[in-house]
Design a protein around this motif. Structure first.
Motif, mmCIF file in Angstrom:
data_model
loop_
_atom_site.group_PDB
_atom_site.id
_atom_site.type_symbol
_atom_site.label_atom_id
_atom_site.label_comp_id
_atom_site.label_asym_id
_atom_site.label_seq_id
_atom_site.Cartn_x
_atom_site.Cartn_y
_atom_site.Cartn_z
ATOM 1 N N LEU A 266 0.827 -1.208 0.000
ATOM 2 C CA LEU A 266 0.000 0.000 0.000
ATOM 3 C C LEU A 266 0.861 1.258 0.000
ATOM 4 N N PHE A 267 1.962 1.208 0.725
ATOM 5 C CA PHE A 267 2.900 2.336 0.780
ATOM 6 C C PHE A 267 3.410 2.681 -0.619
ATOM 7 N N LEU A 268 3.595 1.632 -1.440
ATOM 8 C CA LEU A 268 4.060 1.820 -2.817
ATOM 9 C C LEU A 268 2.908 2.012 -3.799
ATOM 10 N N ASN A 269 1.679 2.113 -3.257
ATOM 11 C CA ASN A 269 0.480 2.354 -4.064
ATOM 12 C C ASN A 269 0.214 1.229 -5.073
ATOM 13 N N LYS A 270 0.451 -0.010 -4.633
ATOM 14 C CA LYS A 270 0.168 -1.178 -5.469
ATOM 15 C C LYS A 270 -1.216 -1.722 -5.142
ATOM 16 N N LEU A 271 -1.898 -2.270 -6.127
ATOM 17 C CA LEU A 271 -3.166 -2.918 -5.866
ATOM 18 C C LEU A 271 -2.881 -4.232 -5.151
ATOM 19 N N THR A 272 -3.495 -4.409 -3.973
ATOM 20 C CA THR A 272 -3.090 -5.457 -3.050
ATOM 21 C C THR A 272 -4.249 -6.400 -2.751
ATOM 22 N N PHE A 273 -4.065 -7.680 -3.057
ATOM 23 C CA PHE A 273 -5.086 -8.699 -2.831
ATOM 24 C C PHE A 273 -4.767 -9.445 -1.543
ATOM 25 N N CYS A 274 -5.751 -9.516 -0.614
ATOM 26 C CA CYS A 274 -5.526 -10.147 0.691
ATOM 27 C C CYS A 274 -6.696 -11.028 1.086
ATOM 28 N N THR A 275 -6.394 -12.141 1.732
ATOM 29 C CA THR A 275 -7.448 -12.924 2.357
ATOM 30 C C THR A 275 -8.040 -12.135 3.523
ATOM 31 N N ASP A 276 -9.306 -12.434 3.836
ATOM 32 C CA ASP A 276 -10.013 -11.671 4.863
ATOM 33 C C ASP A 276 -9.970 -12.344 6.235
ATOM 34 N N ILE A 277 -8.923 -13.123 6.504
ATOM 35 C CA ILE A 277 -8.870 -13.910 7.735
ATOM 36 C C ILE A 277 -8.575 -13.065 8.975
ATOM 37 N N VAL A 278 -8.032 -11.859 8.808
ATOM 38 C CA VAL A 278 -7.880 -10.905 9.912
ATOM 39 C C VAL A 278 -8.328 -9.540 9.407
ATOM 40 N N SER A 279 -8.475 -8.594 10.318
ATOM 41 C CA SER A 279 -8.802 -7.242 9.869
ATOM 42 C C SER A 279 -7.629 -6.699 9.070
ATOM 43 N N ARG A 280 -7.916 -6.131 7.919
ATOM 44 C CA ARG A 280 -6.878 -5.626 7.014
ATOM 45 C C ARG A 280 -6.986 -4.105 6.908
ATOM 46 N N PRO A 281 -5.916 -3.464 6.501
ATOM 47 C CA PRO A 281 -5.961 -2.005 6.347
ATOM 48 C C PRO A 281 -6.841 -1.586 5.176
ATOM 49 N N ARG A 289 -10.117 -17.054 1.591
ATOM 50 C CA ARG A 289 -9.089 -18.038 1.275
ATOM 51 C C ARG A 289 -9.705 -19.170 0.446
ATOM 52 N N GLY A 290 -9.025 -19.549 -0.622
ATOM 53 C CA GLY A 290 -9.521 -20.577 -1.531
ATOM 54 C C GLY A 290 -10.262 -20.012 -2.726
ATOM 55 N N LYS A 291 -10.485 -18.680 -2.731
ATOM 56 C CA LYS A 291 -11.233 -18.032 -3.816
ATOM 57 C C LYS A 291 -10.334 -17.102 -4.641
ATOM 58 N N LEU A 292 -9.048 -17.389 -4.674
ATOM 59 C CA LEU A 292 -8.131 -16.509 -5.392
ATOM 60 C C LEU A 292 -8.444 -16.447 -6.881
ATOM 61 N N THR A 293 -8.697 -17.590 -7.500
ATOM 62 C CA THR A 293 -8.977 -17.617 -8.942
ATOM 63 C C THR A 293 -10.201 -16.774 -9.274
ATOM 64 N N ASN A 294 -11.278 -16.950 -8.520
ATOM 65 C CA ASN A 294 -12.496 -16.164 -8.760
ATOM 66 C C ASN A 294 -12.225 -14.673 -8.578
ATOM 67 N N THR A 295 -11.415 -14.359 -7.591
ATOM 68 C CA THR A 295 -11.116 -12.960 -7.287
ATOM 69 C C THR A 295 -10.335 -12.305 -8.417
ATOM 70 N N LEU A 296 -9.297 -12.976 -8.901
ATOM 71 C CA LEU A 296 -8.481 -12.398 -9.964
ATOM 72 C C LEU A 296 -9.246 -12.359 -11.284
ATOM 73 N N ASP A 297 -10.076 -13.381 -11.529
ATOM 74 C CA ASP A 297 -10.918 -13.359 -12.736
ATOM 75 C C ASP A 297 -11.871 -12.168 -12.697
ATOM 76 N N PHE A 298 -12.432 -11.894 -11.519
ATOM 77 C CA PHE A 298 -13.318 -10.747 -11.364
ATOM 78 C C PHE A 298 -12.555 -9.447 -11.592
ATOM 79 N N PHE A 299 -11.355 -9.378 -11.071
ATOM 80 C CA PHE A 299 -10.539 -8.176 -11.234
ATOM 81 C C PHE A 299 -10.276 -7.874 -12.707
ATOM 82 N N PHE A 300 -9.886 -8.889 -13.453
ATOM 83 C CA PHE A 300 -9.559 -8.665 -14.863
ATOM 84 C C PHE A 300 -10.814 -8.422 -15.713
ATOM 85 N N GLY A 301 -11.978 -8.739 -15.154
ATOM 86 C CA GLY A 301 -13.220 -8.486 -15.878
ATOM 87 C C GLY A 301 -13.872 -7.169 -15.521
ATOM 88 N N ASN A 302 -13.280 -6.439 -14.585
ATOM 89 C CA ASN A 302 -13.858 -5.181 -14.125
ATOM 90 C C ASN A 302 -12.774 -4.120 -13.954
#
Length: 334
Positions: A266-281, A289-302
């Motif tokens: 985030l400091f380097l202003n990169k788009l950052t993909f994270c699992t939601d297993i803890v509170s994230r910034p 977790r386990g849905k990485l493929t769906n997540t990245l497919d959604f990203f490239f489609g939007n």
């Protein structure tokens, strides 16, 4: 006790690289910030067997100390010593509170939180639990901005990365400080799920930072052949610089604290993909977790905008403020 205390007012106990890891990097950067921004006196002791044994003696010299370790037994050892020797204990819990599969370990960590004078937590979920045990618990980010003089990539490695980037429009990166499993026996860093995605998507590039080289053996044991669109970097190097060369980062963990890698991204202003297993910034793109493929497919489609700048806070400022407050309190004691 006061006549025993010598001129050095603060003791830091922890490890610095090598090995490279979230805790060691945090401690190294904190020491660098203290040199520049802290006017008080301090001493750093490496957390090793010899110093653990002699802690019983040298803690007598300090009115307060700050311990950094992921070992629950060492955390308990130091907070008990602090009570016996009359030193104030600051302790950073590097990880999520209650994350252990062992009830005993979780109970020990709860006891640590109760006994410590100033527990530092790294995420909101952990802080909420800690405040029920100790009202002095505080939330301070693990992120400390790096000193670029300490961030190392060899010319050979940097050239490899630049050549690799030329072949792909989208270049991601991820890292794993070691091969380890969580309390359910699952791989913590989720590297194999990430690898599977990029094997199936050869038009996208991945730089995998593996400073401990632990995954070299794992890939061999599992008979995984790394394709050319994955650049596997083993051995000591700066992940911050790898992030700087990448367009996106992935944190596919099954458990976490307050990941330095996420904050660096985030400091380097990169788009950052994270699992939601803890509170994230704020600013990260969350998924289960386990849905990485769906997540990245959604990203490239939007169309998803990059995160805003200035989303991360340098935690060293709050830590140094705490040190100064304790130092002033110690000097004003009758």
């Amino acid at each position: 006790m006061k006549n025993i205390i010598k001129s050095n007012s603060l003791l830091l106990i922890g490890k610095i690289p090598p090995p490279i890891g979230g805790v060691t990097i945090h401690v190294e950067r904190l020491l660098d910030k203290l040199k520049k921004n802290y006017s008080g006196k301090y001493v750093f002791k490496t957390l090793n067997k010899k110093n653990v044994f002699f802690s019983l003696f040298f803690l007598l010299k300090f009115p307060f100390f700050h311990i950094h370790t992921s070992n629950v037994y060492l955390r308990l050892y130091y907070v008990i010593l602090s009570k016996l020797l009359g030193s104030k204990c600051i302790i950073t819990i590097h990880g999520d509170v209650g994350r252990y599969n062992s009830r005993l370990k979780n109970k020990f960590d709860n006891l640590v939180l109760k006994l410590a004078d100033h527990p530092i937590l790294l995420n909101d979920n952990s802080l909420e639990k800690a405040l029920k045990l100790n009202k002095n618990s505080v939330l301070i980010s693990s992120f400390i901005s790096p000193n670029m003089d300490n961030e190392f990539l060899s010319r050979t490695l940097e050239k490899r990365i630049l050549n690799f980037k030329c072949n792909y429009k989208y270049v991601f990166c991820t890292n794993a400080y070691n091969f380890s499993k969580d309390k359910n026996g699952d791989e913590i860093y989720g590297i194999f799920e990430i690898i599977t995605y990029f094997i199936k998507n050869p038009d996208k590039g991945l730089i995998f930072s593996d400073p401990s080289s632990a995954y070299l053996l794992e890939f061999e044991n599992r008979d995984i052949e790394i394709p050319k669109n994955i650049l596997h970097i083993a051995g000591s190097h700066s992940f911050f610089k790898v992030l700087d060369h990448s367009g996106f980062s992935i944190r596919n963990t099954s458990t976490d604290g307050d990941s330095i890698s996420v904050k660096e991204s985030l400091f380097l202003n990169k788009l950052t993909f994270c699992t939601d297993i803890v509170s994230r910034p704020k600013g990260v793109f969350l998924y289960k977790r386990g849905k990485l493929t769906n997540t990245l497919d959604f990203f490239f489609g939007n169309s998803i905008p990059k995160p805003s700048k200035d989303l991360v806070i340098d935690g060293s400022e709050q830590i140094i403020k705490l040190y100064k407050t304790l130092n002033e309190t110690n000097h004003t004691r009758p």
